[in-house]
Design an enzyme around this catalytic site. Structure first.
Site, PDB file in Angstrom:
ATOM      1  N   GLU A 207       0.635  -0.927   0.021  1.00  0.00           N
ATOM      2  CA  GLU A 207      -0.106  -0.010  -0.016  1.00  0.00           C
ATOM      3  C   GLU A 207       0.950   1.292   0.165  1.00  0.00           C
ATOM      4  O   GLU A 207       1.804   1.180   0.551  1.00  0.00           O
ATOM      5  CB  GLU A 207      -1.037   0.034   0.992  1.00  0.00           C
ATOM      6  CG  GLU A 207      -1.963   1.125   1.243  1.00  0.00           C
ATOM      7  CD  GLU A 207      -2.588   1.349   2.498  1.00  0.00           C
ATOM      8  OE1 GLU A 207      -2.164   0.844   3.539  1.00  0.00           O
ATOM      9  OE2 GLU A 207      -3.646   2.221   2.447  1.00  0.00           O
TER      10      GLU A 207
ATOM     11  N   ARG B  88       6.050 -12.686   9.099  1.00  0.00           N
ATOM     12  CA  ARG B  88       7.050 -11.393   8.883  1.00  0.00           C
ATOM     13  C   ARG B  88       7.854 -11.136   9.424  1.00  0.00           C
ATOM     14  O   ARG B  88       8.308 -11.870  10.622  1.00  0.00           O
ATOM     15  CB  ARG B  88       6.004 -10.065   9.218  1.00  0.00           C
ATOM     16  CG  ARG B  88       5.556  -9.836  10.588  1.00  0.00           C
ATOM     17  CD  ARG B  88       5.059  -8.620  10.883  1.00  0.00           C
ATOM     18  NE  ARG B  88       4.810  -7.762  10.036  1.00  0.00           N
ATOM     19  CZ  ARG B  88       3.759  -7.158   9.513  1.00  0.00           C
ATOM     20  NH1 ARG B  88       2.719  -7.244  10.150  1.00  0.00           N
ATOM     21  NH2 ARG B  88       3.781  -6.400   8.744  1.00  0.00           N
TER      22      ARG B  88
ATOM     23  N   LYS C 165       5.055   0.365   9.573  1.00  0.00           N
ATOM     24  CA  LYS C 165       5.099   1.662   8.847  1.00  0.00           C
ATOM     25  C   LYS C 165       4.797   2.830   9.789  1.00  0.00           C
ATOM     26  O   LYS C 165       5.146   3.811   9.703  1.00  0.00           O
ATOM     27  CB  LYS C 165       4.310   1.430   7.470  1.00  0.00           C
ATOM     28  CG  LYS C 165       4.797   0.848   6.509  1.00  0.00           C
ATOM     29  CD  LYS C 165       3.929   1.101   5.289  1.00  0.00           C
ATOM     30  CE  LYS C 165       3.890  -0.119   4.264  1.00  0.00           C
ATOM     31  NZ  LYS C 165       2.884   0.211   3.162  1.00  0.00           N
TER      32      LYS C 165
END
Length: 602
Positions: free
Chosen positions: A40, A306, A316
């Site tokens: 994104e 992850r 983020k």
RNA sequence: UGGCCGAUGGUGUAACGGUAGCACAGGCGACUUUGACUCGCCUAGUCAUGGUUCGAAUCCAUGUCGGCCAGCCA
């Protein structure tokens, strides 16, 4: 198959996802493998994304398939073109020379064509173009927003099928109706709305008749499901804001779950690889594809753990906080784990790929030791970086037996790991700088650098003997007067003479000054947010140290992004802040230091 | 008192019913005009308890611990 491989001796990596891929190829389920990397554009890419990039592009490469780069831009409130641009640049930086041949892009401007909203499939979607087929035409990533017309058509189809409905519940009401993991849900009062009414309402939502949040389009699945994501999830919401790609064309936007599986389908993705937290979304991913009655083959979702790295933060949101609160200097601060930060720091893409290879891919959360990253960085830099001499904290040494204008030419090896790198000339003069820590008046045992009356070799030059120690009024050592034994120069009669220590140095008149930035980990704790603690309580106050260093003269014309090893100090690269005559260097990473470890033992 | 997922040396991983291996970290040594690099050696592990089996890290059961899920974020 192209092989500028991940690791010199690395066999093809293997993990549970690649096993699924291999099985699908073996059974004929798929003939061509297509993966995708779908960030994104709401922030900069970091080393966690690099793990995903290496996985997705690696699989594409190993199977002569393709990996599409797609912006997952379904929430205009959070996304910006600045991020789109940085993502494109970072992906290229990381994969060029490795997997750029399987990077799937589309022709610039293509795909945002009109689609129908009457429930029929739009006829066209942008084709993936590999660099080899671009023929000089400009390419750009895919955008989920390219598919808004088709996505909308799919939504209409779902309504027609009686599998989606427009719901008038407010966000708060919906939260209440949804229940919780261990509490049952209640049906929305709008759940049994007729197809015709939902169709009409959805059309009017799309036309902008209602305010943000007034209505949503929901899938009609199973309000009794123990899986929250199957309790009639929202598919579309009203957002009357401009989108960075589609402007004001839309005021309804699809949710991730609806857009993602269908974007995968539209692009012909075979293996949709994401992180573990999406595991519970997989039934929804499958439900949407199945209930739209789409022809095979359908994409499948696979999940892996992850990356979490010691002494750093990966989300983020947190990185954004570090940036906006100016705890660091922007997204490319060399202390950040962002790809642009790592690049600026001097880390090579090869090192990051090696790192990704070394940590593997599994399904359980693990905390990776930063030492693994550091090892990969040093290994690659050791192979490619030319050696130079530089002094960070200077101590002046006067070689008393050299004349004021005398110059002794020395030959220095550029890279002992690479004979082809050749040699260069460096000049020894009467006055030189050595590293302050390379002299001790009262040295501890096993210290084999310079001491009063002691000898040490100046690398590439000769052995010197310390005859006199000059101090200032406070008793600090400010200068050493030494004898330089020129007969121990390379090629001279006593060149074979052994001394315990060899130290680096630079000529005072021949050196250039430069700002050098030394970086340390940003946090003092391996897990900055352990037990819910605020990461700001464990910030390392010494994560950045700026020095004025003296560099060997040949460095005067150094250019950004070229990496050097300053002997005995570490790896450095020129920072873009550099100006003519005002070099700025970043220390990528220090060399391993067995002596420091020894002294730390006490 | 819900569902899903996971658990192998200090750390990250491999072994797919048949010798628990590799890497990082750590230790010792060799080499060295970088206390770097390289090389050699060493340390150290299957969450627990049952079961199936000639044989279990692997299959089954139960338990324990950890992660994820209650955005109109992704």
């Amino acid at each position: 198959m192209s092989d500028t491989s991940t690791s010199p001796a690395a066999p093809v990596p293997t993990d549970f996802i690649r096993e699924f891929v291999a099985a699908d190829l073996a059974t004929g389920r798929h003939r061509k493998i297509v993966t995708r990397f779908p960030p994104e554009p709401n922030g900069y890419l970091h080393i966690g994304h690099a793990k995903s990039i290496c996985l997705n592009f690696g699989i594409g490469l190993e199977n002569t398939g393709r990996c599409n780069l797609r912006m997952d831009d379904t929430n205009p409130a959070k996304e910006e073109v600045e991020y789109v641009d940085s993502i494109i640049a970072d992906v290229h930086w990381l994969i060029d020379g490795w997997a750029d041949g399987v990077l799937g892009l589309k022709l610039r401007g293509e795909g945002s064509a009109t689609g129908t909203t009457d429930g029929e499939l739009a006829a066209h979607h942008p084709a993936a173009v590999l660099p080899a087929d671009a023929a000089g035409r400009a390419l750009e990533p895919f955008f989920a927003s390219d598919y808004f017309p088709q996505l909308h058509a799919f939504a209409v189809r779902l309504i027609r099928l009686g599998k989606a409905y427009v719901c008038d519940l407010s966000a708060e009401e919906m939260e209440r109706y949804r229940g919780s993991p261990d509490r049952p849900a209640m049906d929305s009062p709008f759940r049994e709305r007729t197809v015709a009414e939902s169709l009409d309402l959805f059309a009017r939502m799309t036309a902008g008749e209602y305010a943000d949040g007034a209505r949503t389009l929901r899938a009609k699945i199973d309000m009794a499901s123990p899986n929250i994501w199957l309790r009639d999830p929202v598919l579309y919401r009203i957002r009357k804001i401009d989108h960075h790609q589609t402007g004001n064309r839309w005021c309804v936007y699809p949710m991730y779950d609806f857009a993602h599986c269908l974007s995968d389908y539209i692009e012909g993705v075979t293996h949709s690889i994401c992180t573990l937290e999406f595991e519970v979304h997989r039934p929804l991913y499958d439900w949407i594809l199945c209930n739209l009655d789409l022809p095979d083959p359908l994409p499948h979702q696979y999940e892996f753990a992850r990356l979490s790295l010691g002494y750093t933060l990966m989300s983020k949101r947190k990185l954004l906080q570090l940036v906006t609160e100016k705890i660091v200097n922007g997204w490319s601060d060399p202390r950040l784990p962002t790809l642009s930060g790592l690049r600026r720091r001097g880390v090579t893409p090869q090192a990051i790929r090696d790192f990704a290879y070394n940590i593997g891919v599994t399904k359980h959360n693990a905390l990776t030791d930063v030492a693994v990253l550091e090892k990969a960085i040093r290994d690659d830099l050791n192979r490619i970086a030319q050696r130079r001499l530089a002094v960070l904290r200077p101590l002046k040494v006067v070689l008393t037996n050299l004349g004021p204008d005398e110059v002794v030419e020395c030959s220095a090896t550029n890279n002992p790991e690479d004979p082809a790198a050749g040699t260069r000339k460096i000049l020894l003069t009467r006055e030189v700088y050595i590293e302050t820590e390379d002299f001790l008046e009262v040295p501890p045992p096993k210290y084999f650098r310079l001491r009063p009356g002691g000898e040490v070799r100046l690398k590439y030059a000769c052995i010197i003997r310390c005859d006199e120690v000059i101090k200032d009024a406070e008793g600090r050592v400010i200068e050493l007067r030494c004898f330089a034994d020129l007969t121990t120069r390379m090629g001279a009669e006593n060149s074979g003479k052994k001394v315990k220590g060899t130290i680096h140095w630079v000529s005072v008149p021949q050196s250039v000054r430069a700002e050098v930035r030394l970086y340390d980990r940003l946090f003092t704790a391996a897990e900055p947010e352990r037990d819910g603690r605020d990461f700001k309580t464990v910030l390392n106050p010494h994560s950045l140290e700026v020095l004025e260093a003296h560099l060997e003269g040949s460095l005067a014309e150094a250019v950004p992004e070229v990496r050097y090893q300053f002997e005995r100090l570490g790896y450095f690269c020129v920072d873009p802040d550099s100006r003519p005559g005002a070099l700025v260097l970043n220390r990528t990473i220090p060399l391993k230091d067995a002596w420091a470890k020894e002294t730390a033992k006490g």
